[in-house]
Design an enzyme around this catalytic site. Structure first.
Site, PDB file in Angstrom:
ATOM      1  N   ASN A   9     -17.184   4.875 -36.533  1.00 54.74           N
ATOM      2  CA  ASN A   9     -17.653   6.083 -35.855  1.00 54.74           C
ATOM      3  C   ASN A   9     -16.745   7.215 -36.325  1.00 54.74           C
ATOM      4  O   ASN A   9     -15.612   7.317 -35.873  1.00 54.74           O
ATOM      5  CB  ASN A   9     -17.585   5.904 -34.334  1.00 54.74           C
ATOM      6  CG  ASN A   9     -17.926   7.204 -33.605  1.00 54.74           C
ATOM      7  OD1 ASN A   9     -18.385   8.176 -34.210  1.00 54.74           O
ATOM      8  ND2 ASN A   9     -17.697   7.220 -32.299  1.00 54.74           N
ATOM      9  N   LYS A  11     -16.946  10.241 -35.769  1.00 54.58           N
ATOM     10  CA  LYS A  11     -16.846  11.365 -34.814  1.00 54.58           C
ATOM     11  C   LYS A  11     -17.004  12.681 -35.580  1.00 54.58           C
ATOM     12  O   LYS A  11     -17.751  12.718 -36.563  1.00 54.58           O
ATOM     13  CB  LYS A  11     -15.535  11.273 -34.031  1.00 54.58           C
ATOM     14  CG  LYS A  11     -15.374   9.884 -33.383  1.00 54.58           C
ATOM     15  CD  LYS A  11     -14.309   9.800 -32.332  1.00 54.58           C
ATOM     16  CE  LYS A  11     -14.284   8.390 -31.755  1.00 54.58           C
ATOM     17  NZ  LYS A  11     -13.356   8.233 -30.650  1.00 54.58           N
ATOM     18  N   HIS A  94     -21.801   7.346 -26.038  1.00 58.81           N
ATOM     19  CA  HIS A  94     -20.351   7.284 -26.260  1.00 58.81           C
ATOM     20  C   HIS A  94     -19.646   8.016 -25.122  1.00 58.81           C
ATOM     21  O   HIS A  94     -20.154   9.015 -24.614  1.00 58.81           O
ATOM     22  CB  HIS A  94     -19.996   7.912 -27.613  1.00 58.81           C
ATOM     23  CG  HIS A  94     -18.581   7.626 -28.021  1.00 58.81           C
ATOM     24  ND1 HIS A  94     -17.512   8.324 -27.493  1.00 58.81           N
ATOM     25  CD2 HIS A  94     -18.045   6.702 -28.851  1.00 58.81           C
ATOM     26  CE1 HIS A  94     -16.384   7.835 -28.010  1.00 58.81           C
ATOM     27  NE2 HIS A  94     -16.690   6.846 -28.827  1.00 58.81           N
ATOM     28  N   GLU A  96     -17.347  10.029 -25.098  1.00 57.64           N
ATOM     29  CA  GLU A  96     -17.115  11.456 -25.363  1.00 57.64           C
ATOM     30  C   GLU A  96     -18.376  12.274 -25.070  1.00 57.64           C
ATOM     31  O   GLU A  96     -18.292  13.412 -24.622  1.00 57.64           O
ATOM     32  CB  GLU A  96     -16.626  11.635 -26.816  1.00 57.64           C
ATOM     33  CG  GLU A  96     -15.189  11.143 -26.964  1.00 57.64           C
ATOM     34  CD  GLU A  96     -14.838  10.566 -28.327  1.00 57.64           C
ATOM     35  OE1 GLU A  96     -15.564  10.820 -29.298  1.00 57.64           O
ATOM     36  OE2 GLU A  96     -13.809   9.852 -28.403  1.00 57.64           O
ATOM     37  N   GLU A 166     -16.207   0.014 -24.807  1.00 55.55           N
ATOM     38  CA  GLU A 166     -15.139   0.918 -25.221  1.00 55.55           C
ATOM     39  C   GLU A 166     -14.407   1.436 -23.983  1.00 55.55           C
ATOM     40  O   GLU A 166     -14.841   2.432 -23.376  1.00 55.55           O
ATOM     41  CB  GLU A 166     -15.720   2.113 -25.993  1.00 55.55           C
ATOM     42  CG  GLU A 166     -16.401   1.736 -27.279  1.00 55.55           C
ATOM     43  CD  GLU A 166     -16.299   2.852 -28.327  1.00 55.55           C
ATOM     44  OE1 GLU A 166     -16.041   2.510 -29.484  1.00 55.55           O
ATOM     45  OE2 GLU A 166     -16.426   4.043 -27.985  1.00 55.55           O
ATOM     46  N   GLY A 172      -8.635   6.285 -29.004  1.00 57.45           N
ATOM     47  CA  GLY A 172      -7.781   7.293 -29.623  1.00 57.45           C
ATOM     48  C   GLY A 172      -6.381   7.365 -29.036  1.00 57.45           C
ATOM     49  O   GLY A 172      -5.626   8.288 -29.297  1.00 57.45           O
ATOM     50  N   SER A 211      -9.073   1.900 -30.298  1.00 61.47           N
ATOM     51  CA  SER A 211      -7.839   1.638 -31.042  1.00 61.47           C
ATOM     52  C   SER A 211      -7.849   0.287 -31.744  1.00 61.47           C
ATOM     53  O   SER A 211      -6.812  -0.382 -31.823  1.00 61.47           O
ATOM     54  CB  SER A 211      -6.612   1.775 -30.139  1.00 61.47           C
ATOM     55  OG  SER A 211      -6.521   3.098 -29.623  1.00 61.47           O
TER      56      SER A 211
HETATM   57  P1  13P Z   1     -10.508   4.853 -31.902  1.00 59.36           P
HETATM   58  O1  13P Z   1     -10.697   3.657 -32.782  1.00 59.36           O
HETATM   59  O2  13P Z   1     -10.007   6.065 -32.644  1.00 59.36           O
HETATM   60  O3  13P Z   1      -9.709   4.548 -30.678  1.00 59.36           O
HETATM   61  O4  13P Z   1     -11.980   5.274 -31.386  1.00 59.36           O
HETATM   62  C1  13P Z   1     -12.795   4.314 -30.838  1.00 59.36           C
HETATM   63  C2  13P Z   1     -14.129   4.901 -30.625  1.00 59.36           C
HETATM   64  O5  13P Z   1     -14.330   5.769 -29.789  1.00 59.36           O
HETATM   65  C3  13P Z   1     -15.233   4.429 -31.484  1.00 59.36           C
HETATM   66  O6  13P Z   1     -16.460   4.858 -31.014  1.00 59.36           O
END
Ligand code: 13P
Length: 248
Positions: A9, A11, A94, A96, A166, A172, A211
């Protein structure tokens, strides 16, 4: 036996030049991959993915889609537009998007329906915040998020669904869920899906995201109900992403 899926992903990262290097590097490293591998990129780069990845082992997809088919929805992108660019996957719900764009369980469910009807693979994200975990609400939160989706889709379409657990506190942050913590939630999610159809629930892939890195991927991916990873930061680095693919 479920075939593992490792999906990046990206982002809101990348540009034409850096993407070209990243896509070429990952594509070149996949010749021996036994699992399914994909990247979900910002929509404006789907054409680039189509040009570079067509015919390769690396699939591509989007990070969101409109719940509407077409019309006066300024700024939105429809499923058929994604299909024009060869998209196979769409990340939905997601955390976010839930947090910054007020996406509700009901909206995520509607989008999931649309994506499945179009023949694409939805990757539906669920996960609890730190406050929810600390107050013992993890099971209730992820169950409610998943229930909305399970109610919206036909039992016959279950096998087309991919779920991603997640935990918001692990995204992150460098704080990964331990394999045991993740496995516990994955088992809860699979049990929920089994209530809809015992047999098909065994085919549903449940990814872990938060992560996931080369140094923790192997342990996580060894758990019985962890069927792959949804990778954020580590998907932006060729060597890290390929190392995770290798673990899967
Ligand atoms: P990270 O791997 O940067 O923690 O992000 C995970 C994520 O949100 C994947 O959709």
């Amino acid at each position: 036996m479920r075939r593992k899926l490792v999906c990046g992903n990206w982002k809101m990262n990348g540009n034409l030049i850096s993407n070209a290097a990243l896509l070429a590097g990952v594509k070149a490293g996949l010749s021996h991959a036994k699992c399914e591998v994909a990247v979900c990129v910002p929509a404006v780069y789907l054409a680039q993915c189509q040009a570079v990845l067509s015919g390769s082992a690396l699939g591509w997809g989007a990070q969101d889609v409109s719940a509407h088919a077409s019309g006066a929805y300024t700024g939105e992108i429809s499923v058929s537009m994604l299909q024009d660019f060869g998209c196979q996957y769409v990340i939905l719900g997601h955390s976010e998007r839930r947090a910054y764009h007020d996406e509700t369980d009901a909206l995520v469910a509607l989008k999931t329906q649309r994506v499945i009807q179009a023949g694409l693979t939805p990757i539906v994200c669920v996960g609890e915040t730190l406050a929810e975990r600390e107050s013992g609400q993890t099971q209730a939160v992820v169950s409610a998020q998943l229930d909305a989706v399970l109610t919206a889709i036909d039992a016959a379409d279950l096998a087309k669904l991919v779920v991603a657990y997640e935990p918001v506190w692990a995204i992150g942050t460098g704080k990964t869920a331990t394999p045991e913590i993740a496995q516990d939630v994955h088992a809860i999610l699979r049990a929920k899906i089994m209530q809809k159809n015992v047999e098909l629930a065994q085919a549903v892939r449940i990814l872990y995201g938060g992560s996931m890195k080369p140094d923790n991927a192997r342990e996580l991916l060894a758990m019985p109900d962890i069927d792959g990873g949804l990778i954020g930061g580590a998907a932006l680095n060729v060597a890290d992403f390929l190392a995770i693919v290798q673990s899967a």
